[in-house]
Design a protein around this motif. Structure first.
Motif, PDB file in Angstrom:
ATOM      1  N   TRP A 106       0.835  -1.195   0.000  1.00  0.00           N
ATOM      2  CA  TRP A 106       0.000   0.000   0.000  1.00  0.00           C
ATOM      3  C   TRP A 106       0.875   1.252   0.000  1.00  0.00           C
ATOM      4  CZ3 TRP A 106      -4.363   1.870  -1.344  1.00  0.00           C
ATOM      5  CH2 TRP A 106      -4.750   3.128  -0.891  1.00  0.00           C
ATOM      6  N   GLY A 107       1.953   1.245   0.752  1.00  0.00           N
ATOM      7  CA  GLY A 107       2.852   2.394   0.785  1.00  0.00           C
ATOM      8  C   GLY A 107       3.425   2.699  -0.589  1.00  0.00           C
ATOM      9  N   HIS A 108       3.790   1.656  -1.319  1.00  0.00           N
ATOM     10  CA  HIS A 108       4.296   1.859  -2.678  1.00  0.00           C
ATOM     11  C   HIS A 108       3.203   2.411  -3.597  1.00  0.00           C
ATOM     12  CE1 HIS A 108       7.701  -0.481  -1.272  1.00  0.00           C
ATOM     13  NE2 HIS A 108       8.336  -0.182  -2.390  1.00  0.00           N
ATOM     14  N   VAL A 109       2.004   1.876  -3.489  1.00  0.00           N
ATOM     15  CA  VAL A 109       0.892   2.367  -4.308  1.00  0.00           C
ATOM     16  C   VAL A 109       0.593   3.823  -3.945  1.00  0.00           C
ATOM     17  CG1 VAL A 109      -1.603   2.139  -4.726  1.00  0.00           C
ATOM     18  CG2 VAL A 109      -0.139   0.108  -4.743  1.00  0.00           C
ATOM     19  N   ASN A 110       0.557   4.118  -2.671  1.00  0.00           N
ATOM     20  CA  ASN A 110       0.226   5.455  -2.194  1.00  0.00           C
ATOM     21  C   ASN A 110       1.239   6.501  -2.660  1.00  0.00           C
ATOM     22  OD1 ASN A 110      -1.487   7.194  -0.704  1.00  0.00           O
ATOM     23  ND2 ASN A 110      -0.039   7.177   0.989  1.00  0.00           N
ATOM     24  N   THR A 111       2.486   6.091  -2.824  1.00  0.00           N
ATOM     25  CA  THR A 111       3.522   7.021  -3.298  1.00  0.00           C
ATOM     26  C   THR A 111       3.718   6.921  -4.808  1.00  0.00           C
ATOM     27  OG1 THR A 111       5.268   5.427  -2.766  1.00  0.00           O
ATOM     28  CG2 THR A 111       4.747   7.083  -1.100  1.00  0.00           C
ATOM     29  N   ARG A 112       2.797   6.229  -5.462  1.00  0.00           N
ATOM     30  CA  ARG A 112       2.777   6.103  -6.929  1.00  0.00           C
ATOM     31  C   ARG A 112       4.008   5.379  -7.476  1.00  0.00           C
ATOM     32  NH1 ARG A 112      -1.332   8.436  -9.045  1.00  0.00           N
ATOM     33  NH2 ARG A 112      -0.421   8.754 -11.095  1.00  0.00           N
ATOM     34  N   ARG A 113       4.540   4.465  -6.701  1.00  0.00           N
ATOM     35  CA  ARG A 113       5.646   3.619  -7.159  1.00  0.00           C
ATOM     36  C   ARG A 113       5.041   2.294  -7.613  1.00  0.00           C
ATOM     37  NH1 ARG A 113       9.907   3.610  -2.506  1.00  0.00           N
ATOM     38  NH2 ARG A 113      10.893   2.173  -3.953  1.00  0.00           N
ATOM     39  N   PHE A 114       4.299   2.364  -8.709  1.00  0.00           N
ATOM     40  CA  PHE A 114       3.476   1.249  -9.153  1.00  0.00           C
ATOM     41  C   PHE A 114       4.290   0.049  -9.615  1.00  0.00           C
ATOM     42  CE2 PHE A 114       0.737   5.023  -9.910  1.00  0.00           C
ATOM     43  CZ  PHE A 114      -0.171   4.755  -8.906  1.00  0.00           C
ATOM     44  N   GLU A 115       5.397   0.257 -10.277  1.00  0.00           N
ATOM     45  CA  GLU A 115       6.211  -0.879 -10.716  1.00  0.00           C
ATOM     46  C   GLU A 115       6.734  -1.656  -9.513  1.00  0.00           C
ATOM     47  OE1 GLU A 115       9.175  -0.047 -13.690  1.00  0.00           O
ATOM     48  OE2 GLU A 115       7.800   1.287 -14.757  1.00  0.00           O
ATOM     49  N   ASP A 116       7.250  -0.926  -8.517  1.00  0.00           N
ATOM     50  CA  ASP A 116       7.730  -1.581  -7.300  1.00  0.00           C
ATOM     51  C   ASP A 116       6.589  -2.285  -6.561  1.00  0.00           C
ATOM     52  OD1 ASP A 116      10.324  -0.674  -7.791  1.00  0.00           O
ATOM     53  OD2 ASP A 116      10.065   1.122  -6.564  1.00  0.00           O
ATOM     54  N   ALA A 117       5.431  -1.625  -6.514  1.00  0.00           N
ATOM     55  CA  ALA A 117       4.271  -2.219  -5.850  1.00  0.00           C
ATOM     56  C   ALA A 117       3.847  -3.506  -6.550  1.00  0.00           C
ATOM     57  CB  ALA A 117       3.107  -1.228  -5.826  1.00  0.00           C
ATOM     58  N   HIS A 118       3.876  -3.490  -7.873  1.00  0.00           N
ATOM     59  CA  HIS A 118       3.477  -4.676  -8.640  1.00  0.00           C
ATOM     60  C   HIS A 118       4.423  -5.844  -8.357  1.00  0.00           C
ATOM     61  CE1 HIS A 118       3.127  -7.139 -12.373  1.00  0.00           C
ATOM     62  NE2 HIS A 118       1.861  -6.978 -12.079  1.00  0.00           N
ATOM     63  N   LEU A 161      -4.404  -5.001  -4.663  1.00  0.00           N
ATOM     64  CA  LEU A 161      -3.296  -4.058  -4.765  1.00  0.00           C
ATOM     65  C   LEU A 161      -2.400  -4.387  -5.953  1.00  0.00           C
ATOM     66  CD1 LEU A 161      -2.424  -3.653  -0.990  1.00  0.00           C
ATOM     67  CD2 LEU A 161      -3.236  -1.843  -2.525  1.00  0.00           C
ATOM     68  N   GLN A 162      -2.144  -5.676  -6.154  1.00  0.00           N
ATOM     69  CA  GLN A 162      -1.324  -6.061  -7.302  1.00  0.00           C
ATOM     70  C   GLN A 162      -2.051  -5.732  -8.608  1.00  0.00           C
ATOM     71  OE1 GLN A 162      -0.476 -10.223  -7.980  1.00  0.00           O
ATOM     72  NE2 GLN A 162       1.437  -9.697  -9.011  1.00  0.00           N
ATOM     73  N   SER A 163      -3.340  -5.967  -8.649  1.00  0.00           N
ATOM     74  CA  SER A 163      -4.116  -5.665  -9.851  1.00  0.00           C
ATOM     75  C   SER A 163      -4.127  -4.170 -10.133  1.00  0.00           C
ATOM     76  CB  SER A 163      -5.550  -6.174  -9.695  1.00  0.00           C
ATOM     77  OG  SER A 163      -5.564  -7.567  -9.573  1.00  0.00           O
ATOM     78  N   TYR A 164      -4.276  -3.372  -9.103  1.00  0.00           N
ATOM     79  CA  TYR A 164      -4.264  -1.920  -9.292  1.00  0.00           C
ATOM     80  C   TYR A 164      -2.913  -1.458  -9.827  1.00  0.00           C
ATOM     81  CZ  TYR A 164      -4.883   3.037  -8.441  1.00  0.00           C
ATOM     82  OH  TYR A 164      -4.978   4.395  -8.614  1.00  0.00           O
ATOM     83  N   ALA A 165      -1.840  -1.947  -9.223  1.00  0.00           N
ATOM     84  CA  ALA A 165      -0.499  -1.578  -9.681  1.00  0.00           C
ATOM     85  C   ALA A 165      -0.275  -2.056 -11.116  1.00  0.00           C
ATOM     86  CB  ALA A 165       0.554  -2.149  -8.745  1.00  0.00           C
ATOM     87  N   ALA A 166      -0.762  -3.255 -11.422  1.00  0.00           N
ATOM     88  CA  ALA A 166      -0.617  -3.786 -12.781  1.00  0.00           C
ATOM     89  C   ALA A 166      -1.342  -2.897 -13.784  1.00  0.00           C
ATOM     90  CB  ALA A 166      -1.158  -5.212 -12.858  1.00  0.00           C
ATOM     91  N   ALA A 167      -2.530  -2.456 -13.446  1.00  0.00           N
ATOM     92  CA  ALA A 167      -3.283  -1.578 -14.342  1.00  0.00           C
ATOM     93  C   ALA A 167      -2.529  -0.276 -14.583  1.00  0.00           C
ATOM     94  CB  ALA A 167      -4.667  -1.292 -13.759  1.00  0.00           C
ATOM     95  N   GLU A 168      -1.881   0.229 -13.561  1.00  0.00           N
ATOM     96  CA  GLU A 168      -1.154   1.488 -13.698  1.00  0.00           C
ATOM     97  C   GLU A 168       0.093   1.353 -14.570  1.00  0.00           C
ATOM     98  OE1 GLU A 168      -1.984   4.544 -12.767  1.00  0.00           O
ATOM     99  OE2 GLU A 168      -3.861   3.849 -11.910  1.00  0.00           O
ATOM    100  N   VAL A 169       0.703   0.176 -14.583  1.00  0.00           N
ATOM    101  CA  VAL A 169       1.910  -0.014 -15.415  1.00  0.00           C
ATOM    102  C   VAL A 169       1.575  -0.775 -16.699  1.00  0.00           C
ATOM    103  CG1 VAL A 169       3.533   0.183 -13.502  1.00  0.00           C
ATOM    104  CG2 VAL A 169       2.666  -2.070 -14.139  1.00  0.00           C
TER     105      VAL A 169
END
Length: 99
Positions: free
Chosen positions: A22-34, A53-61
């Protein structure tokens, strides 16, 4: 004397993992979050929060997202339905939001 209320005793490692993703997603570090969520899902494959959370990060990248898994998560837990819909809207791209 009152009885002590039982709390939902979640795995503290899982709670920490969700917080890190969540911290990675919240700071917009989507690749790291994924990547981090993928590793965490190797340990906790059935956790719906990590999946979302993984799906959200995946969608962003612009990585593929399993829409069927999102639907199943939304049906299994009504509280996750809004998150699942958000991820599906993000997968559809800009200008396709319902409303």
């Amino acid at each position: 004397m009152r009885k002590k209320q039982k709390r939902n005793e979640a795995d503290p490692d899982l709670v920490t993992a969700i917080g890190l993703v969540w911290g990675h997603v919240n700071t917009r570090r989507f690749e790291d979050a994924h990547v981090l969520a993928g590793v965490c899902r190797g340990i906790w494959p059935d956790d719906p929060a990590l999946m979302l959370l993984q799906s959200y990060a995946a969608a962003e990248v612009l990585e593929p997202v399993d829409a069927g898994a999102l639907d199943r998560a939304a049906q299994a837990d009504a509280g996750l339905g809004e998150w699942a819909r958000l991820v599906l809207v993000r997968c559809a791209g800009p200008g396709t939001a319902e409303g």
